[in-house]
Scaffold this motif. Structure first.
Motif, PDB file in Angstrom:
ATOM      1  N   MET A  37      -1.514  -7.819   1.190  1.00 24.80           N
ATOM      2  CA  MET A  37      -2.450  -6.856   0.606  1.00 24.80           C
ATOM      3  C   MET A  37      -1.781  -5.489   0.523  1.00 24.80           C
ATOM      4  SD  MET A  37      -5.725  -6.292  -0.414  1.00 24.80           S
ATOM      5  CE  MET A  37      -6.838  -7.433   0.407  1.00 24.80           C
ATOM      6  N   SER A  38      -1.670  -4.944  -0.677  1.00 20.66           N
ATOM      7  CA  SER A  38      -1.097  -3.619  -0.871  1.00 20.66           C
ATOM      8  C   SER A  38      -2.208  -2.577  -0.928  1.00 20.66           C
ATOM      9  CB  SER A  38      -0.306  -3.573  -2.185  1.00 20.66           C
ATOM     10  OG  SER A  38       0.740  -4.516  -2.169  1.00 20.66           O
ATOM     11  N   ASP A  39      -1.895  -1.353  -0.490  1.00 15.09           N
ATOM     12  CA  ASP A  39      -2.889  -0.295  -0.632  1.00 15.09           C
ATOM     13  C   ASP A  39      -2.185   1.034  -0.874  1.00 15.09           C
ATOM     14  OD1 ASP A  39      -2.560   1.187   2.025  1.00 15.09           O
ATOM     15  OD2 ASP A  39      -2.908  -0.867   2.681  1.00 15.09           O
ATOM     16  N   THR A  40      -2.899   1.912  -1.559  1.00 15.57           N
ATOM     17  CA  THR A  40      -2.400   3.239  -1.883  1.00 15.57           C
ATOM     18  C   THR A  40      -3.467   4.238  -1.487  1.00 15.57           C
ATOM     19  OG1 THR A  40      -1.077   2.398  -3.721  1.00 15.57           O
ATOM     20  CG2 THR A  40      -1.621   4.738  -3.757  1.00 15.57           C
ATOM     21  N   ASP A  41      -3.068   5.380  -0.934  1.00 18.73           N
ATOM     22  CA  ASP A  41      -4.021   6.366  -0.446  1.00 18.73           C
ATOM     23  C   ASP A  41      -4.456   7.316  -1.554  1.00 18.73           C
ATOM     24  OD1 ASP A  41      -3.974   5.395   2.143  1.00 18.73           O
ATOM     25  OD2 ASP A  41      -2.284   6.667   2.733  1.00 18.73           O
ATOM     26  N   PHE A  42      -5.766   7.474  -1.698  1.00 18.35           N
ATOM     27  CA  PHE A  42      -6.351   8.455  -2.604  1.00 18.35           C
ATOM     28  C   PHE A  42      -7.430   9.205  -1.840  1.00 18.35           C
ATOM     29  CE2 PHE A  42      -4.813   5.150  -5.529  1.00 18.35           C
ATOM     30  CZ  PHE A  42      -4.132   5.913  -6.472  1.00 18.35           C
ATOM     31  N   GLU A  43      -7.792  10.397  -2.319  1.00 16.32           N
ATOM     32  CA  GLU A  43      -8.781  11.226  -1.625  1.00 16.32           C
ATOM     33  C   GLU A  43     -10.205  10.731  -1.811  1.00 16.32           C
ATOM     34  OE1 GLU A  43      -8.688  15.469  -2.007  1.00 16.32           O
ATOM     35  OE2 GLU A  43      -6.506  15.476  -2.322  1.00 16.32           O
ATOM     36  N   THR A  44     -10.550  10.265  -3.014  1.00 23.30           N
ATOM     37  CA  THR A  44     -11.956  10.017  -3.343  1.00 23.30           C
ATOM     38  C   THR A  44     -12.281   8.560  -3.638  1.00 23.30           C
ATOM     39  OG1 THR A  44     -11.620  10.379  -5.721  1.00 23.30           O
ATOM     40  CG2 THR A  44     -12.106  12.322  -4.361  1.00 23.30           C
ATOM     41  N   ILE A  45     -11.276   7.704  -3.610  1.00 15.36           N
ATOM     42  CA  ILE A  45     -11.484   6.281  -3.869  1.00 15.36           C
ATOM     43  C   ILE A  45     -10.671   5.461  -2.881  1.00 15.36           C
ATOM     44  CG2 ILE A  45     -11.910   6.640  -6.345  1.00 15.36           C
ATOM     45  CD1 ILE A  45      -9.052   5.595  -6.877  1.00 15.36           C
ATOM     46  N   ASP A  46     -11.081   4.219  -2.688  1.00  9.65           N
ATOM     47  CA  ASP A  46     -10.253   3.237  -1.988  1.00  9.65           C
ATOM     48  C   ASP A  46      -9.608   2.349  -3.041  1.00  9.65           C
ATOM     49  OD1 ASP A  46     -10.702   4.067   0.593  1.00  9.65           O
ATOM     50  OD2 ASP A  46     -12.425   2.751   0.898  1.00  9.65           O
ATOM     51  N   TRP A  47      -8.323   2.085  -2.873  1.00  4.68           N
ATOM     52  CA  TRP A  47      -7.546   1.294  -3.833  1.00  4.68           C
ATOM     53  C   TRP A  47      -6.860   0.184  -3.073  1.00  4.68           C
ATOM     54  CZ3 TRP A  47      -2.640  -0.477  -4.386  1.00  4.68           C
ATOM     55  CH2 TRP A  47      -2.150  -0.786  -5.663  1.00  4.68           C
ATOM     56  N   SER A  48      -6.928  -1.032  -3.591  1.00  3.33           N
ATOM     57  CA  SER A  48      -6.226  -2.132  -2.926  1.00  3.33           C
ATOM     58  C   SER A  48      -5.819  -3.177  -3.956  1.00  3.33           C
ATOM     59  CB  SER A  48      -7.103  -2.779  -1.851  1.00  3.33           C
ATOM     60  OG  SER A  48      -8.254  -3.362  -2.418  1.00  3.33           O
ATOM     61  N   PHE A  49      -4.834  -3.972  -3.567  1.00  2.00           N
ATOM     62  CA  PHE A  49      -4.360  -5.057  -4.417  1.00  2.00           C
ATOM     63  C   PHE A  49      -3.978  -6.236  -3.545  1.00  2.00           C
ATOM     64  CE2 PHE A  49      -0.746  -7.293  -6.467  1.00  2.00           C
ATOM     65  CZ  PHE A  49      -1.459  -7.838  -7.534  1.00  2.00           C
ATOM     66  N   ASP A  50      -4.520  -7.404  -3.876  1.00  2.00           N
ATOM     67  CA  ASP A  50      -4.230  -8.635  -3.152  1.00  2.00           C
ATOM     68  C   ASP A  50      -3.135  -9.388  -3.908  1.00  2.00           C
ATOM     69  OD1 ASP A  50      -4.269 -11.331  -2.175  1.00  2.00           O
ATOM     70  OD2 ASP A  50      -6.242 -10.957  -1.324  1.00  2.00           O
ATOM     71  N   GLU A  51      -1.946  -9.407  -3.347  1.00  2.00           N
ATOM     72  CA  GLU A  51      -0.805 -10.026  -4.023  1.00  2.00           C
ATOM     73  C   GLU A  51      -0.999 -11.522  -4.216  1.00  2.00           C
ATOM     74  OE1 GLU A  51       2.651  -8.988  -1.801  1.00  2.00           O
ATOM     75  OE2 GLU A  51       2.331  -6.827  -2.013  1.00  2.00           O
ATOM     76  N   GLU A  52      -1.710 -12.160  -3.306  1.00  2.13           N
ATOM     77  CA  GLU A  52      -1.900 -13.611  -3.383  1.00  2.13           C
ATOM     78  C   GLU A  52      -2.815 -13.994  -4.549  1.00  2.13           C
ATOM     79  OE1 GLU A  52      -3.507 -17.346  -0.632  1.00  2.13           O
ATOM     80  OE2 GLU A  52      -3.054 -15.394   0.280  1.00  2.13           O
ATOM     81  N   THR A  53      -3.891 -13.262  -4.739  1.00  2.00           N
ATOM     82  CA  THR A  53      -4.845 -13.594  -5.803  1.00  2.00           C
ATOM     83  C   THR A  53      -4.575 -12.842  -7.099  1.00  2.00           C
ATOM     84  OG1 THR A  53      -6.403 -11.856  -5.130  1.00  2.00           O
ATOM     85  CG2 THR A  53      -6.634 -14.031  -4.101  1.00  2.00           C
ATOM     86  N   GLY A  54      -3.842 -11.732  -7.017  1.00  2.00           N
ATOM     87  CA  GLY A  54      -3.616 -10.904  -8.193  1.00  2.00           C
ATOM     88  C   GLY A  54      -4.798 -10.023  -8.547  1.00  2.00           C
ATOM     89  N   LEU A  55      -5.699  -9.828  -7.604  1.00  3.94           N
ATOM     90  CA  LEU A  55      -6.908  -9.048  -7.864  1.00  3.94           C
ATOM     91  C   LEU A  55      -6.806  -7.657  -7.251  1.00  3.94           C
ATOM     92  CD1 LEU A  55      -9.610 -11.802  -7.236  1.00  3.94           C
ATOM     93  CD2 LEU A  55      -8.631 -11.070  -9.421  1.00  3.94           C
ATOM     94  N   GLY A  56      -7.135  -6.652  -8.051  1.00  7.27           N
ATOM     95  CA  GLY A  56      -7.175  -5.282  -7.574  1.00  7.27           C
ATOM     96  C   GLY A  56      -8.606  -4.844  -7.353  1.00  7.27           C
ATOM     97  N   ARG A  57      -8.767  -3.793  -6.577  1.00  4.19           N
ATOM     98  CA  ARG A  57     -10.116  -3.268  -6.327  1.00  4.19           C
ATOM     99  C   ARG A  57     -10.053  -1.747  -6.227  1.00  4.19           C
ATOM    100  NH1 ARG A  57     -14.957  -5.449  -4.411  1.00  4.19           N
ATOM    101  NH2 ARG A  57     -13.904  -7.456  -4.053  1.00  4.19           N
TER     102      ARG A  57
END
Length: 273
Positions: free
Chosen positions: A1-21
């Motif tokens: 699971m990858s993640d990137t830091d933002f101030e006002t949103i949560d961001w993530s990406f599941d490498e196994e499924t290819g789904l971002g959120r």
């Protein structure tokens, strides 16, 4: 699971499924959209694009957009922040940046799925309309209240609604500023589906994105592009795009896998190559 830091949103990406959120994350402000959130959302899709650019094939199969808190998906633009703008130049930046943010949803290559739980007004409604699929719980409500502030929707809501519900209904929604129930929004053709509660919302969204993730991603992205071109440019332009996209896709590894598996019980694993 990858993640990137933002101030006002949560961001993530599941490498196994290819789904971002992407999760709108200003619950104390009812997820109101300030300038920082607009920049964060634009950068969020740039981050997904970077994953695609770095991948051997296609990394991101779909992106889910939801919200933190239990009161609002998004209450619209941060009115308190906008009250500080006094000059035409300052105010002109409001629709310019907001349209750029909506375009990030609409123009990102992979499908974007909005999951709405709670109040969804103004700019929040425009985010939802800029997504490809739109799900909501029965208790959600929608509206474009900008007319009550003496302006029109700044992110092209009137234009998008016209393509979704027709000119007369679009005028009614934007000129009156009245709120729509989730059922009314679905009946008007704005929502993909309405479900009973949050658990069912998660299940319905997961069901769709899992199905999308199982399909050849180059084909899914080309279909999104064909639909958008037809809506934004015209029928003939959409036909012209498809006439070039089809033979290009038919040269892909995914196409060859699908042809080889045709008529069998085998389910190919598509890679976007």
């Amino acid at each position: 699971m990858s993640d990137t830091d933002f101030e006002t949103i949560d961001w993530s990406f599941d490498e196994e499924t290819g789904l971002g959120r992407i999760t709108l994350d200003r619950p104390k402000a009812m997820n109101a959209i300030n300038i920082q959130m607009q920049h964060d959302l634009i950068d969020a899709f740039d981050a997904f694009q970077a994953l695609d650019d770095e991948a051997d094939g296609i990394a991101v199969r779909a992106v889910i957009v939801d919200s933190a808190g239990d009161k609002a998906f998004c209450s619209g633009l941060d009115v308190g922040e906008m009250s500080d703008f006094s000059t035409y130049h300052q105010k002109k930046r409001v629709p310019d940046l907001f349209c750029e943010m909506c375009a990030a949803f609409e123009e990102y290559d992979a499908p974007v799925v909005a999951a709405v739980d709670g109040l969804c007004l103004g700019g929040g409604f425009e985010i939802v309309m800029s997504s490809d699929f739109r799900f909501a719980v029965e208790a959600a409500s929608f509206g474009q209240p900008e007319v009550n502030f003496g302006v029109l929707p700044g992110g092209a809501a009137a234009q998008r609604l016209t393509t979704m519900v027709g000119a007369s209904r679009a005028k009614e929604i934007t000129m009156t500023g009245d709120q729509l129930s989730a059922a009314e929004a679905a009946e008007s053709g704005i929502l993909t589906d309405v479900v009973a509660d949050t658990d069912e919302l998660d299940e319905r969204v997961d069901e769709l994105v899992s199905k999308l993730a199982s399909k050849p991603p180059l084909a899914v992205r080309s279909i999104k592009q064909a639909v958008n071109i037809t809506r934004n440019v015209g029928y003939d332009a959409g036909i012209e795009y498809a006439s070039h996209a089809w033979p290009a896709l038919a040269q892909s590894d995914d196409y060859a896998k699908a042809i080889d598996a045709f008529g069998s019980d085998e389910q190919p694993e598509f890679e976007g190559k």
